[in-house]
Enzyme design. Structure first.
Site, PDB file in Angstrom:
ATOM      1  N   ASP A 172       0.861  -1.170   0.000  1.00 55.25           N
ATOM      2  CA  ASP A 172       0.000   0.000   0.000  1.00 55.25           C
ATOM      3  C   ASP A 172       0.907   1.232   0.000  1.00 55.25           C
ATOM      4  O   ASP A 172       2.100   1.123   0.303  1.00 55.25           O
ATOM      5  CB  ASP A 172      -0.879  -0.040   1.255  1.00 55.25           C
ATOM      6  CG  ASP A 172      -1.646   1.237   1.485  1.00 55.25           C
ATOM      7  OD1 ASP A 172      -2.331   1.690   0.552  1.00 55.25           O
ATOM      8  OD2 ASP A 172      -1.564   1.791   2.602  1.00 55.25           O
ATOM      9  N   ASP A 203      -0.348   5.074   0.929  1.00 57.49           N
ATOM     10  CA  ASP A 203      -0.727   6.028   1.974  1.00 57.49           C
ATOM     11  C   ASP A 203      -0.782   5.353   3.341  1.00 57.49           C
ATOM     12  O   ASP A 203      -1.536   4.393   3.548  1.00 57.49           O
ATOM     13  CB  ASP A 203      -2.096   6.634   1.665  1.00 57.49           C
ATOM     14  CG  ASP A 203      -2.087   7.461   0.388  1.00 57.49           C
ATOM     15  OD1 ASP A 203      -1.650   8.619   0.445  1.00 57.49           O
ATOM     16  OD2 ASP A 203      -2.511   6.925  -0.655  1.00 57.49           O
ATOM     17  N   ASP A 258      -1.726  -0.558   6.012  1.00 59.83           N
ATOM     18  CA  ASP A 258      -1.955   0.032   7.331  1.00 59.83           C
ATOM     19  C   ASP A 258      -3.410   0.007   7.781  1.00 59.83           C
ATOM     20  O   ASP A 258      -3.712   0.437   8.894  1.00 59.83           O
ATOM     21  CB  ASP A 258      -1.458   1.481   7.352  1.00 59.83           C
ATOM     22  CG  ASP A 258      -2.281   2.385   6.447  1.00 59.83           C
ATOM     23  OD1 ASP A 258      -2.536   2.004   5.286  1.00 59.83           O
ATOM     24  OD2 ASP A 258      -2.686   3.476   6.895  1.00 59.83           O
TER      25      ASP A 258
END
Length: 216
Positions: A11, A13, A169
């Site tokens: 990922d 961001d 996250d």
């Protein structure tokens, strides 16, 4: 690599790039400009990882026309807010990505951010040369937590689910991975909480991106 992992799907961001303050600020400004209800920074941040339109529609009740206005206003304001130093890499990200590349790992990106935007950020962080494949939100029909980004990455790189791992996250990343039959690593320093990552079924949780070296 140990455990048969050849592919690491990352990922962006909240995992690689610390974009939280930039995104939250822009979401808040968008809501203010359009006269929409405001929310806390935590509520705004909890939507990071979804496609742009859904970051607003899952937080604020609105019709399609208002959602269109949100997308347009956000994109304009984001460009104004973005600039040198607005986004930095989390600690040990650059060093760990460099080491994983040295070990022969295939590193890719699966993000809800637009392809052009994430490529620009990767170039700014000087890690674009290590990323072999980028899949943006505009490259798929169904964004995370749908498994399509992972399934497409596997297909395009001719690899099996058993050879891959996802690192993200938020619960959106973990769910996307598991729905594609892929193991998932949650990072605790991003926009999701440890409880959310655990509830989503993260196979591993690391507090520092460098911990990925031990997981693999």
């Amino acid at each position: 690599m140990p455990g048969g992992i050849k592919l690491v799907i990352l990922d962006f961001d909240g995992t690689i790039g610390d974009t939280r303050s930039l995104i939250v600020r822009t979401m808040r400004q968008t809501a203010e400009e359009l006269g929409l209800p405001q929310h806390t920074d935590e509520e705004y941040a909890s939507r990071i990882g979804l496609p742009l339109r859904q970051t607003f529609t899952t937080l604020i009740d609105m019709d399609a026309a208002t959602a269109d206005l949100c997308e347009t206003a956000y994109s304009r304001l984001f460009s104004l807010n973005d600039g040198p130093g607005a986004v930095t890499a989390f600690p040990n990200v650059v060093e760990t990505i460099t080491e994983l590349h040295r070990r022969g790992c295939l590193l890719t990106i699966a993000t809800s951010r637009g392809r052009a935007s994430v490529i620009d950020f990767l170039q700014r962080l000087k890690i674009d040369e290590y990323i072999a494949y980028v899949l943006g939100g505009d490259d798929v029909t169904n964004a995370k937590p749908d498994p399509e980004p992972v399934l497409k990455t596997l297909k395009d790189n001719n690899l099996a689910a058993a050879n891959a791992i996802v690192v993200g996250d938020t619960a959106f990343d973990i769910l996307m991975a598991h729905r594609a039959g892929v193991r998932a690593v949650g990072v605790s320093y991003g926009n999701g909480t440890i409880d959310e990552l655990t509830s989503a079924g993260a196979d591993f949780i690391i507090d520092d991106f460098a911990g990925l070296l031990s997981v693999l």
